[in-house]
Write an enzyme that holds these catalytic residues in place. Structure first.
Site, PDB file in Angstrom:
ATOM      1  CB  SER A 264      79.654  56.685  86.383  1.00  0.00           C
ATOM      2  OG  SER A 264      78.255  57.880  86.300  1.00  0.00           O
ATOM      3  CE  LYS A 265      82.077  62.733  92.598  1.00  0.00           C
ATOM      4  NZ  LYS A 265      80.817  62.850  92.910  1.00  0.00           N
ATOM      5  NE  ARG A 266      77.933  63.027  85.319  1.00  0.00           N
ATOM      6  CZ  ARG A 266      77.536  62.202  84.042  1.00  0.00           C
ATOM      7  NH1 ARG A 266      76.465  62.357  83.521  1.00  0.00           N
ATOM      8  NH2 ARG A 266      78.819  61.970  83.320  1.00  0.00           N
TER       9      ARG A 266
END
Ligand code: GLU
Length: 504
Positions: A264-266
């Site tokens: 994910s972007k996180r």
């Protein structure tokens, strides 16, 4: 393959394209090019609530930067256009109507509140609510299967909100085939009656996707694993329309560097790597990093993405786009998720750095480094040739090469302790003499004179070379000392050694 291969990349413009999406585009591109087919871009923007301004532009720019432009799509070779589903809106209703006429779909008038109450009621009993054969005709749900034709018509004419649902078959076993996953069997009783069309005049993803793949003569649907649960419905829709289905290939998930869960972007923010091809500024002003702006070469990005789920079956790791086209094979795509390794992406970039022309790198370096504004780019290219083997990004260059452009203003403390010994000043004074008498100022002549003098006088190499390096660089780092002297020139070399002597 008898029919011309036609594949499509069908992103929804809901934000920047994640590298998982770029990987899907890449595998479609490789497959199309391998078989001399067409790579189509279709924008799936039926969900107006999730539409993000600029996302389509971002997608197209990303494909271009990666070197895999689409053959056919918005504004290009519009043989099967338009390619934005919002512009094809008028097409879909007729297909939904056809399905109703053939008994494969029905109108449902249940309100959001009613469905919510059903859902909650089921939850309270520890069950999950699904709208399908087991309850659609029991009377609690309001649809054209239980209403008379006249009642249904009256509701529609009165302007009641409705959706058109697919009527999933009861008690059938559906055979599904996927190029990567092989054969699968599905009991149709577990499927819910998905919404195909809404009374706002918009089709849902499922209907629009199938209709467009059919009308655009798509032969192979290559997409992410997250769409595998939709395959049964899609196959049923093809059957209901009486159309040949394309072949399907569902690509494995891209996993976090830990190997657990979807990337994910996180994860990128946490571990300091981009998950988007290009930098992206959201409407709220937040900026997400991009591979391009972080200094990656598109070739490196393509190469690492190709290895997320595919491998050539050999030890070879460096593949140009052309080589990937030649060697790519869906049969060599794995089912298991592919772990994303940020260190490996850097390794690829380092490899591609070595393949770049020094002059091209020098141009990029000069453009980003204000200190180089007045320096001849050919000179910069010579320095780049000496340091790029230690660099991953052009942004590493300055730290590795500043001494070619500016004299040290200080000497590293640890290095000084190591390099400066009793007698260093005298030795360096002698080196200045040797440099001065080197008429033809070449690397070879410098080497012969200085190394010759060291051997003749039986002085330890370190005693000369370490302070010499310190004088030139300010630290005990950098490429070959003789290369540095040659490039900065005689006068500058002498000046720097004199400065060191003075400082002792
Ligand atoms: N619009 C879907 C997406 O955004 C496409 C799925 C498909 O390729 O069928 O991923």
């Amino acid at each position: 393959m008898s029919k011309k291969v036609r594949v499509r990349f069908a992103p929804s413009p809901t934000g920047p394209l994640h590298i998982g999406g770029v990987r899907t585009a890449l595998f479609n591109y490789l497959f199309a090019k391998k078989y001399g087919g067409d790579f189509v871009l279709r924008i799936e923007d039926t969900d107006q609530n999730r539409y993000v301004e600029g996302a389509e532009d971002y997608i197209i720019k990303s494909l271009d930067w990666c070197g895999m432009p689409f053959d056919e799509g918005p504004g290009k070779n519009e043989k099967f256009g338009p390619y934005r589903q919002s512009e094809r809106k008028h097409l879909y209703k007729q297909y939904a109507d056809d399905l109703i006429a053939s008994g494969n779909a029905y109108y449902a008038f249940d309100t959001a509140e009613q469905l919510d109450a059903e859902r909650k009621g089921h939850e309270a009993e520890g069950k999950t609510f699904i709208y399908n054969w087991h309850n659609r005709e029991k009377g609690r749900l309001v649809n054209s299967l239980v209403l008379t034709e006249a009642e249904t018509k009256a509701k529609i004419e009165a302007g009641d909100d409705y959706v058109i649902r697919f009527k999933s078959p009861q008690d059938e076993t559906l055979q599904l085939t996927d190029i990567i996953r092989g054969n699968m069997k599905i009991d149709t009783n577990v499927l819910d009656d998905k919404v195909l069309f809404k009374s706002d005049g918009m089709p849902t993803y499922h209907l629009a996707n199938i209709v467009d793949d059919h009308l655009m003569e798509i032969t192979h649907v290559i997409r992410g694993e997250e769409w595998l649960p939709s395959l049964a419905l899609h196959q049923l829709l093809y059957n209901a329309f009486g159309w040949d289905a394309p072949e399907f290939a569902h690509l494995p998930l891209i996993l976090k560097p830990t190997g657990k869960g979807k990337l994910s972007k996180r994860d990128g923010d946490k571990m300091g790597f981009p998950v988007f091809p290009l930098e992206y500024t959201a409407t709220d002003g937040t900026v997400s990093r991009g591979y391009k702006e972080d200094g990656y070469f598109p070739e490196a990005v393509i190469n690492f993405l190709a290895f997320l789920g595919w491998n050539p079956g050999t030890e070879q790791e460096i593949f140009s786009l052309e080589q990937l086209v030649a060697d790519f094979d869906l049969a060599r795509v794995n089912k298991a998720g592919a772990r994303f390794d940020p260190d490996k992406t850097k390794w690829f970039n380092h490899q591609y750095m070595q393949q770049q022309l020094d002059l091209d790198l020098a141009k990029t370096f000069k453009a980003r480094q204000p200190e180089l504004a007045d320096i001849d780019v050919n000179y910069i290219a010579l320095t780049v040739g000496l340091i790029k083997e230690r660099a991953t990004f052009v942004s590493d260059f300055w730290d590795l090469s500043h001494f070619f452009f500016t004299a040290p203003t200080a000497y590293d403390e640890k290095a000084s302790k190591k390099a400066l010994k009793e007698g260093t000043a005298d030795i360096m004074t002698k080196v200045i003499e040797l440099v001065n008498v080197t008429e033809d100022f070449t690397v070879e002549n410098l080497q012969t004179n200085i190394k010759g003098w060291i051997t003749d006088n039986d002085i330890g190499f370190g005693k000369v070379m370490m302070p010499l390096r310190l004088a030139l660089v300010g630290a005990l780092q950098g490429p070959d000392v003789f290369d540095i002297m040659y490039l900065i020139g005689k006068a500058e070399t002498v000046k720097r050694i004199e400065a060191l002597v003075k400082s002792i």
